[in-house]
Design a protein around this motif. Structure first.
Motif, PDB file in Angstrom:
ATOM      1  N   THR A 199       0.836  -1.209   0.000  1.00 56.03           N
ATOM      2  CA  THR A 199       0.000   0.000   0.000  1.00 56.03           C
ATOM      3  C   THR A 199       0.861   1.246   0.000  1.00 56.03           C
ATOM      4  OG1 THR A 199      -1.766  -1.160   1.193  1.00 56.03           O
ATOM      5  CG2 THR A 199      -1.808   1.236   1.248  1.00 56.03           C
ATOM      6  N   ILE A 200       1.963   1.221   0.744  1.00 56.78           N
ATOM      7  CA  ILE A 200       2.876   2.361   0.769  1.00 56.78           C
ATOM      8  C   ILE A 200       3.456   2.621  -0.616  1.00 56.78           C
ATOM      9  CG2 ILE A 200       5.095   3.198   1.656  1.00 56.78           C
ATOM     10  CD1 ILE A 200       4.458   1.780   4.280  1.00 56.78           C
ATOM     11  N   LEU A 201       3.872   1.547  -1.286  1.00 58.04           N
ATOM     12  CA  LEU A 201       4.460   1.715  -2.611  1.00 58.04           C
ATOM     13  C   LEU A 201       3.426   2.184  -3.633  1.00 58.04           C
ATOM     14  CD1 LEU A 201       6.921  -1.295  -2.853  1.00 58.04           C
ATOM     15  CD2 LEU A 201       7.480   1.126  -2.667  1.00 58.04           C
ATOM     16  N   ALA A 202       2.223   1.616  -3.573  1.00 61.62           N
ATOM     17  CA  ALA A 202       1.165   2.051  -4.481  1.00 61.62           C
ATOM     18  C   ALA A 202       0.818   3.513  -4.249  1.00 61.62           C
ATOM     19  CB  ALA A 202      -0.074   1.174  -4.290  1.00 61.62           C
ATOM     20  N   SER A 203       0.800   3.928  -2.989  1.00 64.99           N
ATOM     21  CA  SER A 203       0.496   5.319  -2.656  1.00 64.99           C
ATOM     22  C   SER A 203       1.624   6.240  -3.083  1.00 64.99           C
ATOM     23  CB  SER A 203       0.242   5.447  -1.147  1.00 64.99           C
ATOM     24  OG  SER A 203      -0.833   4.626  -0.735  1.00 64.99           O
ATOM     25  N   ALA A 204       2.854   5.784  -2.949  1.00 67.03           N
ATOM     26  CA  ALA A 204       3.990   6.589  -3.391  1.00 67.03           C
ATOM     27  C   ALA A 204       3.950   6.794  -4.900  1.00 67.03           C
ATOM     28  CB  ALA A 204       5.297   5.930  -2.971  1.00 67.03           C
ATOM     29  N   ARG A 205       3.634   5.729  -5.645  1.00 62.02           N
ATOM     30  CA  ARG A 205       3.494   5.859  -7.093  1.00 62.02           C
ATOM     31  C   ARG A 205       2.394   6.852  -7.457  1.00 62.02           C
ATOM     32  NH1 ARG A 205       3.393   0.282  -7.393  1.00 62.02           N
ATOM     33  NH2 ARG A 205       1.193   0.401  -7.991  1.00 62.02           N
ATOM     34  N   TYR A 206       1.278   6.748  -6.756  1.00 60.19           N
ATOM     35  CA  TYR A 206       0.147   7.652  -7.018  1.00 60.19           C
ATOM     36  C   TYR A 206       0.544   9.096  -6.706  1.00 60.19           C
ATOM     37  CZ  TYR A 206      -4.609   9.482  -6.947  1.00 60.19           C
ATOM     38  OH  TYR A 206      -5.752  10.208  -7.204  1.00 60.19           O
ATOM     39  N   ALA A 207       1.286   9.276  -5.620  1.00 63.25           N
ATOM     40  CA  ALA A 207       1.728  10.617  -5.248  1.00 63.25           C
ATOM     41  C   ALA A 207       2.605  11.227  -6.335  1.00 63.25           C
ATOM     42  CB  ALA A 207       2.486  10.570  -3.918  1.00 63.25           C
ATOM     43  N   TYR A 208       3.523  10.434  -6.875  1.00 63.60           N
ATOM     44  CA  TYR A 208       4.406  10.931  -7.925  1.00 63.60           C
ATOM     45  C   TYR A 208       3.635  11.213  -9.212  1.00 63.60           C
ATOM     46  CZ  TYR A 208       9.060  10.798  -5.903  1.00 63.60           C
ATOM     47  OH  TYR A 208      10.179  11.102  -5.172  1.00 63.60           O
ATOM     48  N   LEU A 225       9.628   7.767   4.629  1.00 62.22           N
ATOM     49  CA  LEU A 225       8.917   6.604   5.165  1.00 62.22           C
ATOM     50  C   LEU A 225       9.543   5.302   4.688  1.00 62.22           C
ATOM     51  CD1 LEU A 225       6.535   5.372   6.705  1.00 62.22           C
ATOM     52  CD2 LEU A 225       5.139   5.685   4.637  1.00 62.22           C
ATOM     53  N   ILE A 226       9.900   5.239   3.416  1.00 65.10           N
ATOM     54  CA  ILE A 226      10.511   4.021   2.881  1.00 65.10           C
ATOM     55  C   ILE A 226      11.874   3.780   3.502  1.00 65.10           C
ATOM     56  CG2 ILE A 226      11.454   2.959   0.788  1.00 65.10           C
ATOM     57  CD1 ILE A 226       9.174   4.336  -0.763  1.00 65.10           C
ATOM     58  N   ILE A 227      12.642   4.852   3.694  1.00 65.63           N
ATOM     59  CA  ILE A 227      13.962   4.703   4.308  1.00 65.63           C
ATOM     60  C   ILE A 227      13.828   4.208   5.750  1.00 65.63           C
ATOM     61  CG2 ILE A 227      15.980   5.978   5.138  1.00 65.63           C
ATOM     62  CD1 ILE A 227      15.745   7.717   2.634  1.00 65.63           C
ATOM     63  N   ARG A 228      12.884   4.773   6.491  1.00 65.06           N
ATOM     64  CA  ARG A 228      12.683   4.341   7.878  1.00 65.06           C
ATOM     65  C   ARG A 228      12.218   2.889   7.945  1.00 65.06           C
ATOM     66  NH1 ARG A 228       9.833   9.212   8.440  1.00 65.06           N
ATOM     67  NH2 ARG A 228       7.888   8.027   8.592  1.00 65.06           N
ATOM     68  N   SER A 229      11.466   2.460   6.939  1.00 65.71           N
ATOM     69  CA  SER A 229      10.899   1.108   6.940  1.00 65.71           C
ATOM     70  C   SER A 229      11.687   0.162   6.038  1.00 65.71           C
ATOM     71  CB  SER A 229       9.435   1.163   6.480  1.00 65.71           C
ATOM     72  OG  SER A 229       8.696   2.119   7.208  1.00 65.71           O
ATOM     73  N   ARG A 230      12.945   0.460   5.794  1.00 63.72           N
ATOM     74  CA  ARG A 230      13.728  -0.281   4.795  1.00 63.72           C
ATOM     75  C   ARG A 230      13.849  -1.768   5.132  1.00 63.72           C
ATOM     76  NH1 ARG A 230      16.681   3.228   7.676  1.00 63.72           N
ATOM     77  NH2 ARG A 230      18.461   2.515   8.889  1.00 63.72           N
ATOM     78  N   LYS A 234      12.731  -4.767   2.680  1.00 60.52           N
ATOM     79  CA  LYS A 234      13.725  -5.769   2.290  1.00 60.52           C
ATOM     80  C   LYS A 234      13.175  -7.175   2.482  1.00 60.52           C
ATOM     81  CE  LYS A 234      18.528  -7.103   3.162  1.00 60.52           C
ATOM     82  NZ  LYS A 234      19.744  -6.807   3.966  1.00 60.52           N
ATOM     83  N   ARG A 235      12.427  -7.380   3.556  1.00 55.72           N
ATOM     84  CA  ARG A 235      11.861  -8.701   3.828  1.00 55.72           C
ATOM     85  C   ARG A 235      10.658  -9.015   2.938  1.00 55.72           C
ATOM     86  NH1 ARG A 235      12.184  -6.875   9.178  1.00 55.72           N
ATOM     87  NH2 ARG A 235       9.904  -6.675   9.195  1.00 55.72           N
ATOM     88  N   SER A 236       9.876  -7.996   2.608  1.00 53.22           N
ATOM     89  CA  SER A 236       8.616  -8.246   1.911  1.00 53.22           C
ATOM     90  C   SER A 236       8.788  -8.635   0.445  1.00 53.22           C
ATOM     91  CB  SER A 236       7.725  -7.006   1.997  1.00 53.22           C
ATOM     92  OG  SER A 236       8.267  -5.949   1.224  1.00 53.22           O
ATOM     93  N   GLY A 237       9.846  -8.167  -0.185  1.00 46.91           N
ATOM     94  CA  GLY A 237      10.057  -8.454  -1.602  1.00 46.91           C
ATOM     95  C   GLY A 237       9.290  -7.519  -2.522  1.00 46.91           C
ATOM     96  N   THR A 238       8.435  -6.671  -1.962  1.00 43.68           N
ATOM     97  CA  THR A 238       7.659  -5.765  -2.809  1.00 43.68           C
ATOM     98  C   THR A 238       8.539  -4.718  -3.482  1.00 43.68           C
ATOM     99  OG1 THR A 238       7.190  -4.423  -0.846  1.00 43.68           O
ATOM    100  CG2 THR A 238       5.531  -6.032  -1.496  1.00 43.68           C
ATOM    101  N   MET A 239       9.585  -4.304  -2.800  1.00 43.45           N
ATOM    102  CA  MET A 239      10.451  -3.280  -3.381  1.00 43.45           C
ATOM    103  C   MET A 239      11.179  -3.818  -4.609  1.00 43.45           C
ATOM    104  SD  MET A 239      11.538  -0.219  -3.388  1.00 43.45           S
ATOM    105  CE  MET A 239      11.159   0.520  -1.802  1.00 43.45           C
ATOM    106  N   GLN A 240      11.627  -5.062  -4.552  1.00 43.43           N
ATOM    107  CA  GLN A 240      12.312  -5.648  -5.694  1.00 43.43           C
ATOM    108  C   GLN A 240      11.398  -5.689  -6.914  1.00 43.43           C
ATOM    109  OE1 GLN A 240      13.696  -9.640  -5.085  1.00 43.43           O
ATOM    110  NE2 GLN A 240      14.691  -9.785  -7.086  1.00 43.43           N
ATOM    111  N   LEU A 250      10.250   7.950  -8.834  1.00 41.53           N
ATOM    112  CA  LEU A 250      10.337   7.590  -7.425  1.00 41.53           C
ATOM    113  C   LEU A 250      11.668   6.963  -7.056  1.00 41.53           C
ATOM    114  CD1 LEU A 250       9.214   6.896  -4.568  1.00 41.53           C
ATOM    115  CD2 LEU A 250       8.116   4.899  -5.620  1.00 41.53           C
ATOM    116  N   PHE A 251      12.144   6.032  -7.853  1.00 41.97           N
ATOM    117  CA  PHE A 251      13.299   5.245  -7.426  1.00 41.97           C
ATOM    118  C   PHE A 251      14.618   5.991  -7.577  1.00 41.97           C
ATOM    119  CE2 PHE A 251       9.956   2.216  -8.333  1.00 41.97           C
ATOM    120  CZ  PHE A 251       9.870   1.643  -7.082  1.00 41.97           C
TER     121      PHE A 251
END
Length: 281
Positions: A199-208, A225-230, A234-240, A250-251
């Motif tokens: 949800t964070i990544l989808a919202s970040a994309r929408y924000a951009y 937020l992403i840096i704090r929750s890195r 890393k564990r979720s695999g969603t960032m990859q 964004l990236f």
């Protein structure tokens, strides 16, 4: 997902003291009823406390119909309330609508998001409102009795998966030229917790996708937020998966922010500490 039809109250004049709302007093005296469940069902009970000064004659302010979203949900609002937004003021003053029915179509807007925008225009805040905890001297989001805090994420027709509601409201405020609403929604985003990484990544994309490149608030919020929750990402695999899909600014911004973060940490670690006397160890 809960949506509702938001209808305006009977027309009445608005005093100057009601028009001027500072950011520090929004949650205290915006005029929102404490009985939130009832006020959400009976939207006609709202006041004009959040309206700002515009050029329309409030004593004869007409009611405008707004057709919102793909489902064509119907909303209604007074002209002088909508006129607080430069976006709607331009439409109303230049008659860029159906002059016979006074109808404005917003097919790309999400009804739940627009309902919150309209609530803000009338009340100066939207549900859940900001409340001040005097004991802790902190700002919090109001609780809805035993039900607790409402869901932070919503379904949005333009996004696969969930989207943080406050992000969608911020982007709508950007579109409608409501700077104070942007500040309110940004503050509320900072109070959310337990949001899924996807949800964070989808919202970040929408924000951009829905803010200008000059935006220095919402985009920076997501980078931090992403840096704090890195570790979570890393564990979720969603960032990859997100980075493999790519396609947004964004990236690169995240890469720069991470580099700056690492540089700041390295600089802090290499800077010698000085005692109170001012002499080095």
């Amino acid at each position: 997902m809960f949506t509702r039809r938001f209808e305006p109250p009977p027309t009445k004049s608005v005093s100057k003291s009601q028009r001027q709302r500072s950011n520090s007093s929004i949650a205290r005296d915006a005029g929102i009823s404490k009985k939130r469940p009832e006020s959400r069902r009976r939207a006609g009970t709202v006041s004009n406390a959040g309206a700002s000064e515009v050029t329309f004659d409030k004593s004869v302010s007409a009611v405008v119909t707004l057709v919102v979203g793909q489902e064509q949900r119907i909303f209604a609002a007074h002209e002088h309330i909508l006129g607080a937004s430069p976006f709607f003021q331009n439409i109303l003053q230049n008659q860029m609508m159906d002059s016979q029915t006074k109808k404005i179509a917003l097919p790309d807007e999400e009804p739940e998001v627009f309902s919150s925008v309209l609530e803000y225009l009338y009340k100066g805040d939207y549900y859940p409102r900001l409340v001040h905890n005097k004991k802790r001297n902190t700002w919090e989001l109001e609780q809805n009795g035993d039900e607790g805090r409402p869901e932070a994420a919503i379904r949005h027709h333009s996004v696969e998966g969930d989207l943080l509601k406050d992000t969608a409201i911020y982007c709508a405020a950007e579109k409608y030229g409501l700077e104070e609403l942007k500040r309110v929604s940004l503050r509320k985003q900072g109070l959310q917790s337990g949001i899924q990484a996807s949800t964070i990544l989808a919202s970040a994309r929408y924000a951009y996708a829905n803010t200008p490149d000059t935006d220095s608030k919402l985009r920076a919020h997501y980078l931090a937020l992403i840096i704090r929750s890195r570790s979570t990402f890393k564990r979720s695999g969603t960032m990859q998966l997100e980075m493999l899909n790519g396609g947004t600014q964004l990236f690169f911004d995240l890469f720069v922010a991470l580099c700056n973060h690492v540089d700041d940490m390295a600089s802090a670690a290499s800077t010698p500490r000085t005692p109170r006397s001012g002499r080095p160890f």
